[in-house]
Write a protein that holds these residues in place. Structure first.
Motif, PDB file in Angstrom:
ATOM      1  N   SER A 200      -4.674   0.210 -16.320  1.00 31.92           N
ATOM      2  CA  SER A 200      -3.817   0.980 -15.817  1.00 31.92           C
ATOM      3  C   SER A 200      -4.225   1.331 -14.110  1.00 31.92           C
ATOM      4  O   SER A 200      -5.114   1.537 -13.786  1.00 31.92           O
ATOM      5  N   GLY A 201      -2.924   1.205 -13.497  1.00 38.12           N
ATOM      6  CA  GLY A 201      -3.065   1.332 -12.097  1.00 38.12           C
ATOM      7  C   GLY A 201      -3.597   0.229 -11.427  1.00 38.12           C
ATOM      8  O   GLY A 201      -3.879   0.002 -10.261  1.00 38.12           O
ATOM      9  N   SER A 202      -3.725  -0.950 -11.989  1.00 33.94           N
ATOM     10  CA  SER A 202      -4.056  -2.185 -11.168  1.00 33.94           C
ATOM     11  C   SER A 202      -2.983  -2.832 -10.331  1.00 33.94           C
ATOM     12  O   SER A 202      -3.454  -3.868  -9.830  1.00 33.94           O
ATOM     13  N   GLY A 203      -1.740  -2.251 -10.564  1.00 34.72           N
ATOM     14  CA  GLY A 203      -0.743  -3.193  -9.591  1.00 34.72           C
ATOM     15  C   GLY A 203       0.278  -3.933 -10.425  1.00 34.72           C
ATOM     16  O   GLY A 203       1.150  -4.527  -9.910  1.00 34.72           O
ATOM     17  N   LYS A 204       0.214  -3.832 -11.720  1.00 35.45           N
ATOM     18  CA  LYS A 204       1.068  -4.917 -12.564  1.00 35.45           C
ATOM     19  C   LYS A 204       2.603  -4.542 -12.382  1.00 35.45           C
ATOM     20  O   LYS A 204       3.385  -5.382 -11.872  1.00 35.45           O
TER      21      LYS A 204
ATOM     22  N   ARG B  77       0.873  -1.352   0.062  1.00 43.25           N
ATOM     23  CA  ARG B  77       0.145  -0.110  -0.073  1.00 43.25           C
ATOM     24  C   ARG B  77       0.833   1.323  -0.157  1.00 43.25           C
ATOM     25  O   ARG B  77       1.821   1.232   0.810  1.00 43.25           O
ATOM     26  N   TYR B  78       0.632   2.098  -0.931  1.00 44.33           N
ATOM     27  CA  TYR B  78       1.448   3.548  -0.890  1.00 44.33           C
ATOM     28  C   TYR B  78       0.349   4.482  -0.377  1.00 44.33           C
ATOM     29  O   TYR B  78      -0.807   4.552  -0.430  1.00 44.33           O
ATOM     30  N   GLY B  79       1.028   5.244   0.734  1.00 43.69           N
ATOM     31  CA  GLY B  79       0.183   6.030   1.541  1.00 43.69           C
ATOM     32  C   GLY B  79      -0.746   5.559   2.435  1.00 43.69           C
ATOM     33  O   GLY B  79      -0.601   4.169   2.847  1.00 43.69           O
TER      34      GLY B  79
HETATM   35  N1  LIG Z   1       6.060   4.980  -5.980  1.00 43.99           N
HETATM   36  C1  LIG Z   1       4.530   5.150  -5.923  1.00 43.99           C
HETATM   37  N2  LIG Z   1       4.025   6.027  -5.049  1.00 43.99           N
HETATM   38  C2  LIG Z   1       2.770   6.101  -4.782  1.00 43.99           C
HETATM   39  N3  LIG Z   1       1.867   5.464  -5.416  1.00 43.99           N
HETATM   40  C3  LIG Z   1       2.282   4.505  -6.390  1.00 43.99           C
HETATM   41  C4  LIG Z   1       3.487   4.324  -6.785  1.00 43.99           C
HETATM   42  N4  LIG Z   1       3.605   3.271  -7.360  1.00 43.99           N
HETATM   43  C5  LIG Z   1       2.537   3.035  -7.819  1.00 43.99           C
HETATM   44  N5  LIG Z   1       1.439   3.757  -7.000  1.00 43.99           N
HETATM   45  C6  LIG Z   1       0.021   3.483  -6.985  1.00 43.99           C
HETATM   46  O1  LIG Z   1      -0.097   1.972  -6.841  1.00 43.99           O
HETATM   47  C7  LIG Z   1      -1.241   1.794  -7.978  1.00 43.99           C
HETATM   48  C8  LIG Z   1      -0.717   0.560  -8.638  1.00 43.99           C
HETATM   49  O2  LIG Z   1       0.165   1.137  -9.633  1.00 43.99           O
HETATM   50  P1  LIG Z   1       0.987   0.075 -10.701  1.00 43.99           P
HETATM   51  O3  LIG Z   1       1.532  -0.959 -10.064  1.00 43.99           O
HETATM   52  O4  LIG Z   1       2.055   1.311 -11.214  1.00 43.99           O
HETATM   53  O5  LIG Z   1      -0.158  -0.115 -11.804  1.00 43.99           O
HETATM   54  P2  LIG Z   1       0.068  -0.666 -13.309  1.00 43.99           P
HETATM   55  O6  LIG Z   1       1.316  -0.911 -13.573  1.00 43.99           O
HETATM   56  O7  LIG Z   1      -0.915  -1.739 -13.272  1.00 43.99           O
HETATM   57  O8  LIG Z   1      -0.278   0.629 -14.147  1.00 43.99           O
HETATM   58  C9  LIG Z   1      -1.642   2.924  -8.678  1.00 43.99           C
HETATM   59  O9  LIG Z   1      -2.895   3.403  -7.822  1.00 43.99           O
HETATM   60  C10 LIG Z   1      -0.497   3.717  -8.508  1.00 43.99           C
HETATM   61  O10 LIG Z   1      -0.802   5.183  -8.612  1.00 43.99           O
END
Ligand SMILES: Nc1ncnc2c1ncn2[C@@H]1O[C@H](COP(=O)(O)OP(=O)(O)O)[C@@H](O)[C@H]1O
Ligand SMILES: [Mg+2]
Length: 239
Positions: A44-48, A14-16
């Motif tokens: 996009s944003g699913s955690g990949k 979890r970020y934040g």
């Molecule tokens: N370094 C970071 N700081 C804060 N939030 C992040 C960070 N990396 C990813 N997130 C958040 O975590 C979630 C998953 O991100 P991400 O794994 O990059 O997704 P994907 O690759 O599927 O597009 C998103 O909501 C993204 O905004």
């Protein structure tokens, strides 16, 4: 039965704070065996990317364990984590991440140099990769002069330099035109046919279909599907 190459157990990241919506990854459990090629799909944003970064030891989970080739990746310190990546992981990115002021050959040789491989051996391996990946005529060129597809081949060569147990690729065809994409799709498919374990994030269904035998889908950080598919599916399951 062989031990799994990758094992994630109930991994969360979890970020934040909790007020900021769903975690980037929630209770993800995943086992990948040597020789498999797995596509990670999801909006996009699913955690990949988070999933790949955790496997690569570039990020730490808040809960759960990540084990790769017998290494507990989630507990490594910074130096050990860098050593782990050099020894076991090759990474390929959407925008290649090559060093523009090094030649193609020097980009490819870099991981060997960083891990202290004797020069002669690194030289041999570089020549071999240049040949196998069909980029030998660009050995002395700088990446800026190459097409996108050629640059991605250089990036794959660099990723393979130290003979990684695992190749991770994040949208490897995402920035390529159709023809370049085809050459990179063919390359990754061939690598897996030769036994290379691959986990790749992609929106490219042609790549997922040709290269991988299994699809993992993420929605809001949760694995919602994990499906074997394609001609290689049965073979993949027995490895
Ligand atoms: N370094 C970071 N700081 C804060 N939030 C992040 C960070 N990396 C990813 N997130 C958040 O975590 C979630 C998953 O991100 P991400 O794994 O990059 O997704 P994907 O690759 O599927 O597009 C998103 O909501 C993204 O905004
Ligand atoms: Mg991503």
């Amino acid at each position: 039965m062989t031990t799994p190459l990758i094992e994630l157990r109930e991994v969360s990241r979890r970020y934040g704070g909790p007020a900021e919506g769903p975690p980037a990854l929630a209770d993800a459990s995943l086992t990948v065996r040597a020789g498999e090629a797995v596509a990670v799909l999801g909006p996009s944003g699913s955690g990949k990317s988070t999933l790949l970064n955790l496997i690569a030891g570039l990020d730490r989970p808040d809960a759960g364990t990540v084990t790769v080739d017998g290494v507990r990746v989630d507990t490594l310190g910074e130096a050990a984590s860098a050593r782990y990546r050099r020894a076991k992981i090759g990474m390929v990115f959407q925008f290649f991440n090559l060093l523009d002021d090094l030649t193609v050959a020097d980009n490819i040789a870099l991981p060997a140099q960083l891990s202290g491989t004797p020069r002669a051996e690194a030289h041999r391996r570089t020549a071999e990769l240049l040949e196998v990946l069909g980029i030998h005529r660009h050995a002395r060129a700088y990446p800026g002069r190459l097409s996108g597809g050629e640059r991605q081949r250089v990036a794959v060569a660099r990723a393979l330099m130290n003979r990684p147990a695992l190749l991770l690729a994040d949208e490897p065809t995402g920035a390529l035109d159709t023809a370049s994409g085809d050459s990179v799709r063919a390359l990754l498919t061939e690598l897996n046919a030769d036994g290379q374990t691959i986990v790749l994030v992609t929106h490219d269904l042609a790549l997922a279909r040709s290269c991988t035998t299994r699809t993992v889908e993420l929605v809001d950080g949760r694995i919602t599907a994990d499906t074997a598919h394609g001609a290689g599916a049965a073979a993949g399951a027995t490895r």
